[in-house]
Structure formats: structure tokens, C-alpha cells
Motif scaffolding. Structure first.
Motif, short mmCIF file in Angstrom:
data_model
loop_
_atom_site.label_atom_id
_atom_site.label_comp_id
_atom_site.label_asym_id
_atom_site.label_seq_id
_atom_site.Cartn_x
_atom_site.Cartn_y
_atom_site.Cartn_z
N LEU A 1 0.89 -0.94 0.11
CA LEU A 1 0.18 0.20 -0.24
C LEU A 1 0.76 1.43 -0.20
O LEU A 1 0.66 2.11 -0.60
CB LEU A 1 -0.84 -0.04 1.44
CG LEU A 1 -2.02 1.08 1.27
CD1 LEU A 1 -3.03 0.38 -0.16
CD2 LEU A 1 -2.70 0.49 2.44
N ASP A 2 1.75 1.39 0.79
CA ASP A 2 3.03 2.38 1.11
C ASP A 2 3.79 2.06 -0.80
O ASP A 2 3.58 3.63 -0.73
CB ASP A 2 3.70 1.98 1.83
CG ASP A 2 2.91 2.42 3.40
OD1 ASP A 2 2.56 2.56 3.38
OD2 ASP A 2 3.89 1.81 4.14
N GLN A 3 3.90 1.49 -0.90
CA GLN A 3 4.60 1.45 -2.69
C GLN A 3 3.80 1.89 -3.49
O GLN A 3 3.84 3.24 -4.18
CB GLN A 3 4.89 -0.07 -3.14
CG GLN A 3 6.05 0.05 -4.03
CD GLN A 3 5.91 -1.49 -4.38
OE1 GLN A 3 5.17 -2.61 -3.70
NE2 GLN A 3 6.96 -1.41 -5.10
N ILE A 4 2.16 1.88 -3.32
CA ILE A 4 1.16 2.18 -4.31
C ILE A 4 1.38 4.28 -3.71
O ILE A 4 0.91 4.67 -5.04
CB ILE A 4 0.09 1.31 -4.19
CG1 ILE A 4 -0.09 -0.15 -4.37
CG2 ILE A 4 -1.27 2.13 -4.95
CD1 ILE A 4 -1.36 -0.67 -4.54
N ASN A 5 1.11 4.45 -2.54
CA ASN A 5 1.20 5.46 -2.52
C ASN A 5 2.03 6.15 -3.04
O ASN A 5 1.54 7.38 -3.81
CB ASN A 5 0.87 5.91 -0.68
CG ASN A 5 -0.33 5.48 -0.23
OD1 ASN A 5 -1.69 5.33 -1.32
ND2 ASN A 5 -0.34 5.31 0.81
N TYR A 6 3.13 5.76 -2.98
CA TYR A 6 4.09 6.94 -3.44
C TYR A 6 4.40 6.84 -5.31
O TYR A 6 4.52 7.83 -5.15
CB TYR A 6 5.66 5.12 -3.37
CG TYR A 6 6.96 6.23 -3.29
CD1 TYR A 6 7.03 7.41 -2.74
CD2 TYR A 6 7.83 5.44 -4.65
CE1 TYR A 6 8.68 8.02 -3.17
CE2 TYR A 6 8.99 5.93 -4.66
CZ TYR A 6 9.39 7.14 -4.08
OH TYR A 6 10.68 7.83 -4.42
N ILE A 7 3.97 4.96 -5.78
CA ILE A 7 4.02 5.91 -7.42
C ILE A 7 2.80 6.68 -7.42
O ILE A 7 2.77 7.70 -8.49
CB ILE A 7 3.21 4.53 -7.48
CG1 ILE A 7 5.00 3.48 -7.68
CG2 ILE A 7 3.16 5.09 -8.88
CD1 ILE A 7 4.41 2.68 -7.77
N ILE A 8 1.54 6.81 -7.11
CA ILE A 8 0.32 7.69 -7.42
C ILE A 8 0.27 8.25 -6.78
O ILE A 8 -0.10 9.31 -7.89
CB ILE A 8 -0.67 6.84 -7.26
CG1 ILE A 8 -0.85 5.41 -8.14
CG2 ILE A 8 -2.20 7.85 -7.32
CD1 ILE A 8 -2.02 4.65 -7.63
N LEU A 9 0.85 9.15 -5.96
CA LEU A 9 0.75 10.49 -5.61
C LEU A 9 1.78 11.04 -5.20
O LEU A 9 1.34 12.30 -5.60
CB LEU A 9 0.00 10.46 -3.49
CG LEU A 9 -1.11 9.71 -2.97
CD1 LEU A 9 -1.18 9.78 -2.59
CD2 LEU A 9 -2.33 10.51 -4.57
#
Lengths: 243, 546
Positions: free
Chosen positions: B517-525
Motif C-alpha cells: 500500500l505504501d508503494q502504491i501511495n508512493y507511485i500514485i501520489l
């Protein structure tokens, strides 16, 4: 058609050469990304993944993004005096308005395409199985919805020389068109409320495209709004010749 | 201090008056929306006064607006715009009437299945969907209409839909006993009026095709399923006297059948047997509840014939020795018939279960500790409220080498037993396990049997109190057992319930680790907007250098 293409190319060139366009795009992607993450986080603990999360947010977000994208398009031309040059150039009013509209829609489409990349996260994770049919339907809907918002914004941009006023007026108009979805909360007559709801942008998105249904009348509605708004914009540009 | 001079001109007043005309139009529209006739009237009067004032104070401005060059060009522009709007509206209405709809959901949520189409093709009378929505539920109505109109289209107009605002039309809502958001279906009379005798409530849980199609099926089956309650042996029956609310009645049970589209009649088996009249052919099921006397050989023969012809029997008997009826006592003719032909019979024993549920108050109350995984029990033991509760029930014996198919429906706990000293129990309310005398548990309190060759079916339950008005709803499992038994005996559900394919819904929750989830946050935000920002900064830098 050549005139439209010329204006379209000129406007697209401006988008790519103007840092403001990138900043608007970054803000657009940041906000849509936030709503996507918010839905994803909630689906880990609370509810199912919403396949139409980003389009549903944009049905509200476009009230603000569309005026920001379109408010300068014709108002700035008028304020800086370049409108006179355009009007005397070998392009007709239709080409001016249509070229500008298509460029704004293309810019919006590029941003929308980037948000589709979010769905890759779903595809890569086996535990997430959203109904991609709803995603496709919602994206088609929000693409048309955005087109209608941009056309309305362009019409207001043609109305005044002040781009802030143009932006503000189109925002108010789009907000009213969005709030109309809740007309039932204030109207006592349900049939009248239903007719008014049929006129609103949200009324043709939330219960059809966002639910996975593509209805003929919704497509006609958005295309109709685009046509009418562009026609009004053309009339307003043309009115400079006889005002 | 400077004082600014305020100059009032005719032109200024005229502009204010023209503004008044515009405001009055807006006020009239808003008043109309709220059904406020006074507000509309006030707005019209204000508009006329403003217009009159404008003409009076600055007629030149008014005439210029009406007849000037700008007015001509403007009028042309407005008229051509209006013409375009009319064309768009006409196109919209045309397409709306054509019902051009594509269901893009991968699960086909808004597409009627072949099963529903088959059901709709059986319609020979017009059906009306009557749905109640207040203005607050306008969006829900729109969503439901997507669904209902598929029925209109697929039924070639046999299914119509009417939407009623329960606030504006409370009389209609009262006739349906409807609340906001409720949906009903009913037949229409030849005059096109709602046939109020055929109203079926549609539980719209998630706007499922299953709910509506099942309701239509119920409507189609209305009157086809008939349950007869025996009244000839001093039985428990639905109340035959209007206003009789005795808790010993089976009125609620009969009402539950009625609600599902059943027709319920009383039948005097004893009288029929005496007159040598067979059981009516239209009987889907005969319900025999706590007879207070033995069945005569004629009645047994009549029931035998009925079952041999594929009939269905629901027998609910009690600890008869305690009540003194002797019905189905060991050695009685009917009990012997059941054992010989169906492999099930009543025992002269009352079930005592020391392990009782929270609902039970005494070991003589027994709950469904174990239930068979069969259609009869589909609604039982789902949770604490759906257990069954029998009060002083009789034990049933099931032949494990039966002449026909049979089985146990409900069993008590392994620590239960069958108390055979019924005299002591009846006189002193005392009981206790006597080795070698009483029957060791677990005990069977309900059983079933069916004959493949004849299609005859029997459900035997060692209690009848559970189905009375006093006990059928508490706990809910009692009602589930009654309806489940009737349902199985008659195949009611198979003919009524819409066998609906599972909808591919998204999983309720997803599995993503915090690190993912952190990884997805990092990529998208951060990454995606950041890259666009860097590109913008690059463009800005290049332009600045130029």
C-alpha cells in the motif's frame, strides 16, 4: 476543417509549451490519485473496491477543473486583443470555437488516460476483482461528461473578456447542474423534480454510466450539451462582429 | 471630508426595473418548483410591475431592446439556439423511447437472464410494478427504473411500471401498506386497475433480478398451491372464527403460506372418510396438527391412497399420552402404517435434553442441536434466532434400513434421552434417565420420508406447539421449519424461486500488505504527479532561458 485543425494544433502546442498546463495536470492527477488511494484503502478494511471511484470523483471534480482549463481560451484572446486578429484570419468562427474545444477535450482525455493506469494495480493484484465493465462504462461516461463541462466552460469564456469572471460563472453554472441531481430534496413535485434531474449532468452519469449501463439518451444528452454550448459560444464570438 | 453626489437617472432606474423582470422570472420558477402558488403569483405581479415601471420610466431603452439592430441579431441568435435545443430535446426523447441500453457490467447485472425471459413469456395477464418513491429517492427510482424497464421491454408491454410518491399520494400508499422505497407487483384488471387481491411485495435487496422474477413467479403460481388443514380430529388449526386470537391457533402459519401465494383451506378428513369421499385432487399438502383422537382405519386408508398417488403429508404430533389423545401411540394403526411403509414412527417417549440452548428454560424444551443438510433446514440453525424450539416433544424412530428414502431432520444432543415413564412425568413433572428403560440419545425430533416411485412425501415432527401463533416466531427457526417442510413437500420453491446464477461481485475486502500500500501511495501520489511537475518546471526553465 483545415481551420479547425490549425486552431487545434496551435492550442495543443500552447498546452505543451505552457508550464501552467503541467501544474494543472499535476494537481488533477494528485487529487484523482488521492481519491483512488482512499477507495483502495477502504476496500482493504471496510467495503468492496469501487470500479468507478475515479470517474465518480471527477463528476464533481470537473466542476472546478473544466473552468480552470477553459476560462482563458476565448476570454484571454479578447482581453489581449488577439481575438480581432483571429476574427480577421482565414478561419471561421466555427473553426475557432471547435478547434479550441477539441484541444481542451484532448488535453482532458490525456489526463483521463493517465488515471486509467491506476487500474493496473487491480490487474496485478489477484485479490482485487472489480467489475471492469463498470470501469469502462464509467470512463466513457466521464469522458463525455468532461466534454460537456469543457464546452460549457468555453461558452462562458466567450461571454466575457475577464477570464476570472468566465471561470467563476462557469463554475457556478456547472455546480448548479451538478446539484440538480439532488433536486428531489427541495422540490415538492416529484415529476417536475424528475424533469429537472433529466437536465442535470450528474443525473445522466450517477445512475447509468457509473453503474455500468450505457444508455442512448445519456450519450445524446452529453453530445447535445456539447453541441448547444459550442453553438452558443460560436454565437457569442460572432456577436463581436455586430455588437 | 468629500461627499459623493448620488445621481439617479432614468436610465439607471430602467436598468433596475429590467433587473426586476429577470428576478421575478427566477422567483416564479423557484416558486413553481416548491409548488408554492402564492410565490409564483407574487413573482408574476412583481414582474409585471417591474416591466410597467421600465416602460414608463425609460421607454426608449425598452424599445431599443425590442427593435434595435442588436435586438434583431440577438433574437436571431436566441431563436437559432432555441431551435437547436428543440432538435436536441426531440432526439433525446426519441432515443429515450427506443430504450437503447448496453449493459457493460461483466456480471450482466442489468441484463435479464433466459430464465426471466421464459417466466415473462408465460404471462397471459398484464402485470403492474408499483413502486413508491418520495422526491428524496429520485436517484434510487432512476436506478430501479433501469432495471424495471427491461421487464417492460422483454414482456412486450405485459409488465408496466407506475411510480407513486407516498407523500403526495398517501391514500394509494395506504392501500398497498407501502413505505417509501417499497416495490409491489400485481395483476391488472381488464379495466387496467390494480387487482388488489393479487398484490405481492417485492423485497428489493440490492435490486436483484432474482427478487422481482421470484415475485412474478409467485404471482403466476397464485392459487396453484393449496394447503388443507385437517379439522376433523380436534386438531390445532388456523382460526376459523373471525377475531379469534387464541395463541393455540395456527393462523400465523397459515398467513405465512398466504403471503407466499398459497391458498389455505380447512378439510375434515374424518367426514370425508365416513362419506367415502377421496382427498381433493388439488391438495398440494395435507397438514395434520395435534389430533386429539386416533385415526380410524378409513382415514388411514384414505391417506394411504392419497400418498400412493403422490400426495404430501405434514404431521405435527405432541406428547399425546400427556394430552391423552393416543394419536400415533406405539401400536396404533397409523403409526404402524408409517413404520411399515415409510420407515418412520412416533415413540411413546418424551425428549429430555440436559444441554439446552439459551432459548430453552427446561430440559423438556429442546433446541435443534443438529440439523440435516437438506432443503427443509436451509433456514434453520443459521444463527441463534434460527434454531427451532420444541416444548415437550415426542421422540421419533427412523428405520435405518427403510422401505423408502427417509432421514432425520432434527436431532437433540447426545446427552439427551427419551423419557418413557410418561405417567410419572404427567403427574409429578419428574423425570430422570433409567438405564435399560429409557431410550439413550441423541433423539430424533423431526424426520422425513419420500417414495421415489409414487412421489409421496411425509414430514413427521414430534411437536406441534412450535407452529402455533404463540411460538412460531420465537425463535424464528420454528417458522423456518414449518415453511421449509411445506416447501419440500410440495416443491414450491423449485417452481417459484428464480434459480439465479451467482453474480460475480467484487470481493468484500482485498489483501494488500502495508508495504504494498505504501508503494502504491508512493507511485500514485508522488511519482506520477511529481513527474508531471518536473516536466512543467522544465518547460518553465526553458522558456525563462529563452
Amino acid at each position: 476543417m483545415t481551420g479547425t485543425l490549425t486552431i487545434f494544433r496551435r492550442e495543443m502546442g500552447q498546452y505543451f509549451a505552457n508550464p501552467v498546463s503541467y501544474f494543472i495536470a499535476a494537481a488533477f492527477l494528485l487529487v484523482t490519485g488521492f481519491f483512488f488511494i482512499d477507495d483502495l484503502t477502504r476496500s482493504v478494511t471496510i467495503n468492496a473496491v469501487n470500479p468507478a471511484a475515479v470517474p465518480e470523483f471527477l463528476s464533481f471534480g470537473m466542476i472546478f477543473f473544466a473552468p480552470v482549463i477553459t476560462m482563458r481560451m476565448l476570454a484571454e484572446e479578447a482581453r489581449e486583443g488577439t481575438m480581432e486578429l483571429l476574427l480577421t484570419a482565414p478561419v471561421n468562427d466555427l473553426a475557432i470555437v471547435l478547434g479550441k474545444f477539441l484541444s481542451a477535450w484532448a488535453y482532458y482525455s490525456i489526463l483521463l488516460l493517465i488515471t486509467i493506469a491506476y487500474q493496473i494495480i487491480y490487474i496485478q493484484n489477484d485479490s482485487i476483482q472489480p467489475d471492469y465493465g463498470i470501469t469502462v462504462s464509467a470512463y466513457i461516461g466521464i469522458w463525455l461528461y468532461g466534454g460537456a463541462c469543457l464546452a460549457v466552460g468555453l461558452a462562458f469564456s466567450a461571454l466575457t473578456e475577464n477570464q476570472i469572471v468566465a471561470g467563476f460563472l462557469s463554475m457556478i453554472f456547472l455546480l448548479a447542474m451538478w446539484l440538480g441531481d439532488n433536486i428531489g430534496n427541495i422540490a415538492a413535485n416529484i415529476e417536475l423534480a424528475n424533469v429537472i434531474r433529466q437536465l442535470t449532468l450528474q443525473g445522466h452519469f450517477s445512475t447509468s454510466f457509473a453503474a455500468g449501463i450505457l444508455r442512448g439518451e445519456d450519450v445524446v444528452y452529453y453530445v447535445g450539451i456539447i453541441g448547444i454550448a459550442l453553438f452558443i459560444a460560436i454565437q457569442l464570438v460572432e456577436s463581436r462582429r455586430w455588437r | 471630508m468629500n461627499e459623493r453626489e448620488i445621481v439617479i437617472t432614468k436610465s439607471g432606474l430602467g436598468q433596475i426595473a429590467s433587473l426586476g423582470v429577470i428576478i421575478s422570472v427566477i422567483m416564479a420558477v423557484l416558486g413553481g418548483l416548491r409548488n408554492d402558488n402564492n410565490a409564483v403569483l407574487a413573482a408574476i405581479i412583481f414582474g409585471i410591475l417591474s416591466l410597467g415601471f421600465w416602460i414608463l420610466i425609460n421607454p426608449k431603452s425598452f424599445i431599443q431592446v425590442i427593435t434595435g439592430r442588436q435586438a434583431r441579431q440577438g433574437t436571431l441568435a436566441v431563436l437559432s439556439t432555441l431551435l437547436l435545443i428543440i432538435v436536441v430535446v426531440m432526439g433525446y426523447v426519441y432515443v429515450q423511447r427506443e430504450v437503447i441500453t448496453f449493459d457493460l457490467t461483466s456480471s450482466g447485472t442489468f441484463t435479464l437472464s433466459q430464465t426471466t425471459r421464459t417466466v415473462l413469456s408465460r404471462l397471459n395477464r398484464d402485470i403492474q410494478i408499483t413502486a413508491f418513491y418520495s422526491p428524496d429517492l429520485l436517484a434510487v427510482r432512476e436506478l430501479d427504473d433501469q432495471f424495471f424497464r427491461q421487464y417492460t421491454v422483454e414482456s412486450n408491454g405485459h409488465v408496466s411500471r407506475v411510480y407513486v410518491d407516498p407523500i403526495a399520494q398517501p391514500a394509494i400508499a395506504d392501500r398497498f401498506n407501502a413505505r417509501d422505497g417499497d416495490v409491489f407487483i400485481s395483476y391488472l384488471t381488464p379495466d387496467g386497475e390494480v387487482d388488489y387481491n393479487t398484490i405481492q411485495y417485492v423485497p428489493m435487496e440490492g435490486r436483484q433480478e432474482r427478487d422481482l422474477t421470484t415475485a412474478i413467479n409467485r404471482l403466476l403460481a397464485q392459487g396453484n398451491f393449496i394447503a388443507y388443514f385437517d379439522i376433523g380430529h380436534g386438531n390445532l388449526t388456523p382460526s376459523l372464527i373471525p377475531g379469534d386470537t387464541s395463541p393455540e391457533n395456527l393462523s400465523i402459519a397459515a398467513g405465512l403460506l398466504n403471503d407466499s401465494g398459497w391458498v389455505v383451506y380447512a378439510l375434515n378428513l374424518k367426514e370425508l372418510a365416513q362419506n367415502n369421499v377421496p382427498i381433493p385432487d388439488d391438495a398440494s399438502v395435507i397438514i395434520i396438527s395435534r389430533p386429539t383422537e386416533q385415526f380410524s382405519p378409513q382415514v388411514v386408508n384414505m391417506l394411504r391412497e392419497y400418498l400412493d398417488n403422490g400426495g404430501s403429508l405434514l404431521i405435527m404430533a405432541d406428547a399425546n399420552n400427556l394430552t391423552g389423545s393416543g394419536f400415533l401411540s406405539q401400536g396404533s394403526l397409523f403409526n404402524a402404517y408409517l413404520w411399515e411403509n415409510w420407515g418412520i414412527r412416533m415413540l411413546d417417549a418424551v425428549i429430555v435434553d440436559e444441554i439446552t440452548g439459551t432459548l430453552a428454560q427446561s430440559p423438556l424444551d429442546n433446541v435443534s442441536i443438529w440439523v440435516a443438510d437438506i432443503p427443509i433446514t436451509s433456514g434453520i440453525n443459521i444463527d441463534e434466532e434460527t434454531t427451532t424450539l420444541f416444548h415437550i416433544s415426542r421422540a421419533i424412530e427412523v428405520n435405518d434400513d427403510p422401505p423408502v428414502n427417509n432421514g432425520r431432520i432434527i436431532q437433540t444432543s447426545p446427552l439427551s434421552y427419551g423419557e418413557t415413564d410418561l405417567e410419572r412425568l404427567g403427574l409429578t413433572n419428574e423425570y430422570g434417565y433409567d438405564e435399560g428403560v429409557d431410550i439413550p440419545g441423541p433423539m430424533t425430533s423431526a424426520a422425513y420420508a419420500y417414495n421415489d416411485a409414487t412421489n409421496g412425501k411425509i414430514v413427521l415432527i414430534g411437536d406441534s406447539d412450535f407452529a402455533t401463533d404463540a411460538r412460531i416466531a420465537s425463535p424464528r427457526g420454528n417458522a423456518e421449519l414449518f415453511l421449509g417442510a411445506v416447501d419440500w413437500l410440495t416443491n414450491f420453491s423449485e417452481q417459484i424461486t428464480f434459480g439465479f446464477e451467482a453474480r460475480a461481485a467484487s470481493l468484500p475486502t482485498i489483501f494488500i500488505s502495508p508495504a504494498q500500500l505504501d508503494q502504491i501511495n508512493y507511485i500514485i501520489l508522488i511519482i506520477i504527479p511529481g513527474l508531471v511537475m518536473i516536466m512543467g518546471a522544465g518547460v518553465w526553465f526553458i522558456r525563462k532561458r529563452r
